[in-house]
Design an enzyme around this catalytic site. Structure first.
Site, PDB file in Angstrom:
ATOM      1  N   ARG A  59      -4.728   3.308 -16.041  1.00  0.00           N
ATOM      2  CA  ARG A  59      -4.882   3.986 -14.750  1.00  0.00           C
ATOM      3  C   ARG A  59      -5.556   5.361 -14.849  1.00  0.00           C
ATOM      4  O   ARG A  59      -6.435   5.673 -14.047  1.00  0.00           O
ATOM      5  CB  ARG A  59      -3.540   4.092 -14.011  1.00  0.00           C
ATOM      6  CG  ARG A  59      -2.878   2.734 -13.746  1.00  0.00           C
ATOM      7  CD  ARG A  59      -1.741   2.803 -12.732  1.00  0.00           C
ATOM      8  NE  ARG A  59      -2.249   3.124 -11.422  1.00  0.00           N
ATOM      9  CZ  ARG A  59      -2.200   4.319 -10.865  1.00  0.00           C
ATOM     10  NH1 ARG A  59      -1.606   5.310 -11.505  1.00  0.00           N
ATOM     11  NH2 ARG A  59      -2.725   4.536  -9.688  1.00  0.00           N
ATOM     12  N   GLY A  89       3.966  -3.476  -3.747  1.00  0.00           N
ATOM     13  CA  GLY A  89       4.007  -3.655  -5.197  1.00  0.00           C
ATOM     14  C   GLY A  89       4.439  -2.348  -5.839  1.00  0.00           C
ATOM     15  O   GLY A  89       5.564  -2.171  -6.300  1.00  0.00           O
ATOM     16  N   ARG A  90       3.536  -1.370  -5.791  1.00  0.00           N
ATOM     17  CA  ARG A  90       3.733  -0.096  -6.467  1.00  0.00           C
ATOM     18  C   ARG A  90       5.040   0.591  -6.068  1.00  0.00           C
ATOM     19  O   ARG A  90       5.748   1.101  -6.924  1.00  0.00           O
ATOM     20  CB  ARG A  90       2.558   0.828  -6.125  1.00  0.00           C
ATOM     21  CG  ARG A  90       2.563   2.132  -6.888  1.00  0.00           C
ATOM     22  CD  ARG A  90       1.527   3.107  -6.303  1.00  0.00           C
ATOM     23  NE  ARG A  90       0.251   2.488  -6.018  1.00  0.00           N
ATOM     24  CZ  ARG A  90      -0.782   2.473  -6.857  1.00  0.00           C
ATOM     25  NH1 ARG A  90      -0.691   3.050  -8.033  1.00  0.00           N
ATOM     26  NH2 ARG A  90      -1.905   1.884  -6.493  1.00  0.00           N
ATOM     27  N   GLY A  94       0.762  -1.237   0.000  1.00  0.00           N
ATOM     28  CA  GLY A  94       0.000   0.000   0.000  1.00  0.00           C
ATOM     29  C   GLY A  94       0.792   1.286   0.000  1.00  0.00           C
ATOM     30  O   GLY A  94       0.217   2.366  -0.152  1.00  0.00           O
ATOM     31  N   GLU A 148       4.090  -6.601   1.800  1.00  0.00           N
ATOM     32  CA  GLU A 148       3.741  -6.976   0.415  1.00  0.00           C
ATOM     33  C   GLU A 148       3.681  -5.748  -0.487  1.00  0.00           C
ATOM     34  O   GLU A 148       2.640  -5.442  -1.070  1.00  0.00           O
ATOM     35  CB  GLU A 148       2.361  -7.646   0.384  1.00  0.00           C
ATOM     36  CG  GLU A 148       2.181  -8.842   1.260  1.00  0.00           C
ATOM     37  CD  GLU A 148       0.708  -9.283   1.336  1.00  0.00           C
ATOM     38  OE1 GLU A 148      -0.187  -8.523   0.909  1.00  0.00           O
ATOM     39  OE2 GLU A 148       0.461 -10.386   1.829  1.00  0.00           O
ATOM     40  N   TYR A 204       1.130  -1.677 -12.188  1.00  0.00           N
ATOM     41  CA  TYR A 204      -0.248  -1.669 -12.680  1.00  0.00           C
ATOM     42  C   TYR A 204      -0.324  -1.028 -14.065  1.00  0.00           C
ATOM     43  O   TYR A 204      -1.279  -0.316 -14.393  1.00  0.00           O
ATOM     44  CB  TYR A 204      -1.188  -0.980 -11.664  1.00  0.00           C
ATOM     45  CG  TYR A 204      -1.036  -1.571 -10.276  1.00  0.00           C
ATOM     46  CD1 TYR A 204      -1.469  -2.869 -10.024  1.00  0.00           C
ATOM     47  CD2 TYR A 204      -0.419  -0.876  -9.237  1.00  0.00           C
ATOM     48  CE1 TYR A 204      -1.300  -3.445  -8.766  1.00  0.00           C
ATOM     49  CE2 TYR A 204      -0.248  -1.441  -7.976  1.00  0.00           C
ATOM     50  CZ  TYR A 204      -0.691  -2.723  -7.747  1.00  0.00           C
ATOM     51  OH  TYR A 204      -0.520  -3.290  -6.512  1.00  0.00           O
ATOM     52  N   CYS A 246     -11.533   4.698 -29.078  1.00  0.00           N
ATOM     53  CA  CYS A 246     -12.801   5.403 -29.268  1.00  0.00           C
ATOM     54  C   CYS A 246     -13.592   5.551 -27.985  1.00  0.00           C
ATOM     55  O   CYS A 246     -14.710   5.038 -27.863  1.00  0.00           O
ATOM     56  CB  CYS A 246     -13.621   4.673 -30.321  1.00  0.00           C
ATOM     57  SG  CYS A 246     -12.692   4.495 -31.836  1.00  0.00           S
ATOM     58  N   GLU A 247     -13.004   6.200 -27.006  1.00  0.00           N
ATOM     59  CA  GLU A 247     -13.701   6.518 -25.758  1.00  0.00           C
ATOM     60  C   GLU A 247     -13.114   7.809 -25.224  1.00  0.00           C
ATOM     61  O   GLU A 247     -11.898   7.989 -25.251  1.00  0.00           O
ATOM     62  CB  GLU A 247     -13.465   5.439 -24.700  1.00  0.00           C
ATOM     63  CG  GLU A 247     -13.941   4.085 -25.094  1.00  0.00           C
ATOM     64  CD  GLU A 247     -14.366   3.248 -23.900  1.00  0.00           C
ATOM     65  OE1 GLU A 247     -14.643   3.810 -22.823  1.00  0.00           O
ATOM     66  OE2 GLU A 247     -14.406   2.027 -24.076  1.00  0.00           O
TER      67      GLU A 247
HETATM   68  N1  LLP Z   1      -1.191  -7.104  -0.983  1.00  0.00           N
HETATM   69  C1  LLP Z   1      -2.473  -7.268  -1.356  1.00  0.00           C
HETATM   70  C2  LLP Z   1      -3.282  -8.292  -0.689  1.00  0.00           C
HETATM   71  C3  LLP Z   1      -3.018  -6.452  -2.363  1.00  0.00           C
HETATM   72  O1  LLP Z   1      -4.294  -6.621  -2.717  1.00  0.00           O
HETATM   73  C4  LLP Z   1      -2.219  -5.479  -2.994  1.00  0.00           C
HETATM   74  C5  LLP Z   1      -2.745  -4.617  -4.052  1.00  0.00           C
HETATM   75  C6  LLP Z   1      -0.872  -5.356  -2.581  1.00  0.00           C
HETATM   76  C7  LLP Z   1      -0.399  -6.175  -1.566  1.00  0.00           C
HETATM   77  C8  LLP Z   1       0.069  -4.372  -3.193  1.00  0.00           C
HETATM   78  O2  LLP Z   1      -0.327  -3.068  -2.980  1.00  0.00           O
HETATM   79  P1  LLP Z   1       0.656  -1.861  -3.404  1.00  0.00           P
HETATM   80  O3  LLP Z   1       1.879  -1.933  -2.518  1.00  0.00           O
HETATM   81  O4  LLP Z   1       1.006  -2.053  -4.826  1.00  0.00           O
HETATM   82  O5  LLP Z   1      -0.146  -0.657  -3.151  1.00  0.00           O
HETATM   83  N2  LLP Z   1      -4.602  -1.273  -9.955  1.00  0.00           N
HETATM   84  C9  LLP Z   1      -4.565  -0.284  -8.895  1.00  0.00           C
HETATM   85  C10 LLP Z   1      -3.942  -0.839  -7.637  1.00  0.00           C
HETATM   86  C11 LLP Z   1      -4.626  -2.085  -7.123  1.00  0.00           C
HETATM   87  C12 LLP Z   1      -3.980  -2.661  -5.901  1.00  0.00           C
HETATM   88  C13 LLP Z   1      -4.578  -3.981  -5.559  1.00  0.00           C
HETATM   89  N3  LLP Z   1      -3.965  -4.639  -4.434  1.00  0.00           N
HETATM   90  C14 LLP Z   1      -3.829   0.951  -9.394  1.00  0.00           C
HETATM   91  O6  LLP Z   1      -3.392   0.969 -10.536  1.00  0.00           O
HETATM   92  O7  LLP Z   1      -3.717   1.934  -8.657  1.00  0.00           O
END
Ligand code: LLP
Length: 463
Positions: A337, A300-301, A264, A298, A398, A369-370
Site C-alpha cells: 500500500r 471491507g477495509r 468504501g 459491502e 489489502y 531493490c526499489e
Molecule cells: N465493493 C466493491 C464492488 C469493491 O470494489 C470494493 C473495493 C469494496 C466493496 C470494498 O471497499 P472497502 O469497504 O474496502 O473500501 N487495494 C486498495 C483498495 C481497493 C478497493 C477495491 N474495491 C487499497 O489498499 O487501498
C-alpha cells in the site's frame, strides 16, 4: 486518499503513544511491550518469526457488531456483506461468517473461499467488471443471492448462460452514479470515466430490458464509488442518485426490491477525522430509509483494516549522511500500500524499552531493490537496534491479499489472536477469565521458499 501521502500533512505525525492510545486493540505493557488484544507481539515473533501478519478476532467481532448496531439503530433492514478482497483468509471469513456476515466476492476463487469458510450461498453477492463465463456458471451452480451486473454485455452473457442451465439469475445492476468519491485516484470507481458500472443515463432502460430476458430476474440496483472515503458527502450524493433511479423505475412499473450500497467507509490510518458507521448509517437512512428496499452494504477495509498488524524486525539501521534508514525484514512485496498509493501506516515499536525511548526521525524501508519499497519517511521513532520488532498498523485490509513473492521472498506467516480489547469491560475488571481465554494460533505458516519454484518446469531441451 485522505490517509495517504506523508509529505502533504501540515502537522506532525502522531507519536507511537498516540497511535496506541487511539486503538483499543493495542496496549502497552511495562514488561511485555506492545500487546495486540492482550497478547505480547514479541511472543508471537519469538514463536513464528517475522514478517508475520497478526489479526485479532475480538477486534473483528467488535467492529462487525459496531457496524451492525449502527445500521439497526438507524432502523435499516441492511445486511453486511464483507468484501472478501480486503482479506480472504479462511479464518477471518469464519469469524465474520459466524457473526452473520455475508460475502461480496469478485472471482470464482473468492466465491469458493467464502463457501469453504461456511458462508452460505444465500449470503453471497458477486461483483466485478469482468466476470468470466466460468465465474458466472459457478455463481449459478451455487445459487448465490445476487449477481451485480456491470454492463449490457455481461447481462446478455448471463442471460444466455442461465437460460442454457435452466436457472434464473438474481441480478442487481451496478450503476455508475458519476460521483467523485474524493479519495485516491487509483481507488475511485464511481466517476463516469471509471470502468465500473452501467452509465447512469442508460440504467433505467437496461433494467427494463433485463426484465424481458430469459434467465434474468432483476432484483435491484448496486453501486460502489470507491474506497477509503472519509466524508459522508460523496456517499450521500451517490445514494441520492440511486434512490432517484429507484423512484423512476418504480414509477415506470419496474419492481425494485434491493439496493446494494457498496463499501468504501474509511478508517483513520494517521489521525485524520473520518466518518464512522453511525454517519454511514445516517446517510443510508436519509436516502433509502423511506423507500422500502432491502439494503446491502459491502464494507471491507472498515471491518478488517484495524484488526491486523504486520509484525516485522529491524535487519539493520543504515546511517547515511544525515539520514537514518531503518531496514525491515518486511517489504513492499508483503505490504504494497505505501508503494502503490503513498499510503500512510502507523509504525510502532514492540519492545518494552523501545516504547519509552526518545524519538527521532527515520526512513523506514524494506530490503527490496526499489526506492518505492519505503514504508515511511521522516517518521518519529526511537533508536532501533538490529532485531528490534516493530508493528505496522492497520494492515488487516489489502495487506496479505496483495502480497507477492517479488525478489523470491516467500509469503509471510499469518497468526490469529482471539484476545481482549481495551473496551472489553473484563480487561479492566481483573478480567482473569477473559485473559485465560486469550489464545492465538498460526493460521498460515511462513511459505517454504522452495514452494516458489515447485511448479516451475525446465524444458528437457534446455538440459
Ligand atoms: N465493493 C466493491 C464492488 C469493491 O470494489 C470494493 C473495493 C469494496 C466493496 C470494498 O471497499 P472497502 O469497504 O474496502 O473500501 N487495494 C486498495 C483498495 C481497493 C478497493 C477495491 N474495491 C487499497 O489498499 O487501498
Amino acid at each position: 486518499m485522505s490517509a495517504a501521502p506523508s509529505p502533504s500533512h501540515d502537522h506532525p505525525d502522531p507519536t507511537p503513544d498516540a497511535l496506541i492510545a487511539a486503538r483499543p486493540q493495542l496496549t502497552r505493557h511495562p514488561m511485555d511491550g506492545l500487546l495486540f488484544e492482550g497478547v505480547p507481539l514479541a511472543a508471537i515473533a519469538h514463536a513464528v518469526g517475522t514478517p508475520t501478519w497478526v489479526y485479532g478476532a475480538a477486534t473483528i467481532r467488535a467492529r462487525f457488531r459496531a457496524l451492525a448496531n449502527a445500521l439497526a439503530d438507524a432502523r435499516l433492514p441492511a445486511h453486511i456483506h464483507f468484501a472478501v478482497k480486503a482479506n480472504d483468509h479462511l479464518a477471518v471469513l469464519h469469524v465474520l461468517g459466524h457473526e452473520g456476515a455475508g460475502a461480496d466476492v469478485v472471482s470464482a476463487g473468492e466465491l469458493l473461499r467464502a463457501r469453504a469458510a461456511c458462508i452460505p450461498a444465500a449470503r453471497i453477492v458477486f461483483s466485478g467488471v469482468g466476470k468470466t463465463q466460468a465465474d458466472l456458471r459457478l455463481a449459478l451452480d451455487h445459487g448465490i443471492a445476487q449477481i451485480n451486473v456491470e454492463s449490457a454485455e455481461e447481462l446478455a452473457m448471463l442471460s444466455d448462460l442461465a437460460a442454457g442451465m435452466g436457472r434464473v439469475a438474481p441480478v442487481a445492476l451496478r450503476v455508475n452514479p458519476d460521483v467523485d468519491a474524493g479519495t485516491h485516484a487509483k481507488i475511485s470507481t464511481g466517476r463516469a470515466r471509471d470502468k465500473f458500472g452501467i452509465p447512469y443515463a442508460q440504467a433505467a432502460a437496461l433494467y427494463a430490458h433485463a426484465g424481458t430476458l430469459p434467465g434474468i430476474a432483476p432484483r435491484g440496483l448496486a453501486m460502489h464509488i470507491g474506497s477509503q472515503i472519509g466524508t459522508l458527502a460523496p456517499f450521500r450524493a451517490a445514494y441520492g442518485r440511486i434512490a432517484g433511479l429507484v423512484r423512476d423505475l418504480r414509477a415506470a412499473g419496474q419492481p425494485v426490491a434491493v439496493v446494494d450500497c457498496g463499501g468504501g467507509l474509511a478508517i483513520p490510518y494517521r489521525d485524520e477525522p473520518v466518518a464512522g458507521p453511525v454517519g454511514l448509517a445516517g446517510a443510508i437512512a436519509a436516502e433509502f430509509g423511506g423507500l422500502d428496499v432491502e439494503l446491502l452494504i459491502e464494507p471491507g477495509r472498515w471491518l478488517i483494516g484495524p484488526a491486523g498488524v504486520l509484525l516485522t524486525s529491524v535487519i539493520l539501521v543504515k546511517r547515511d549522511g544525515g539520514s537514518r534508514f531503518v531496514v525491515l525484514d518486511a517489504a513492499m512485496n508483503d505490504l504494497v500500500r505505501p508503494a502503490m498509493y503513498d499510503a500512510w501506516h502507523g509504525i510502532v515499536p514492540v519492545g518494552a524499552t523501545d516504547l519509552v525511548r526518545a524519538l527521532a526521525p527515520a526512513d523506514v524501508v524494506g530490503p527490496v531493490c526499489e526506492s518505492s519499497d519505503t514504508f515511511a519517511r521522516g517518521r518519529a521513532l526511537p533508536p532501533l537496534a538490529p532485531g528490534a520488532l516493530v508493528a505496522i498498523l492497520d494492515a488487516g485490509a489489502y495487506g496479505a491479499v496483495m502480497s507477492s513473492t517479488y525478489n523470491a521472498r516467500p509469503l509471510a506467516a499469518e497468526v490469529l489472536v482471539d484476545g481482549a480489547i481495551d473496551d472489553d469491560a473484563t480487561l479492566h475488571d481483573g478480567g482473569r477469565a477473559r485473559r485465560a481465554a486469550i489464545r492465538w494460533t498460526t493460521i498460515r505458516p511462513r511459505q517454504d521458499v522452495t514452494t516458489l519454484w515447485r511448479d516451475e518446469a525446465v524444458p528437457d531441451w534446455l538440459k
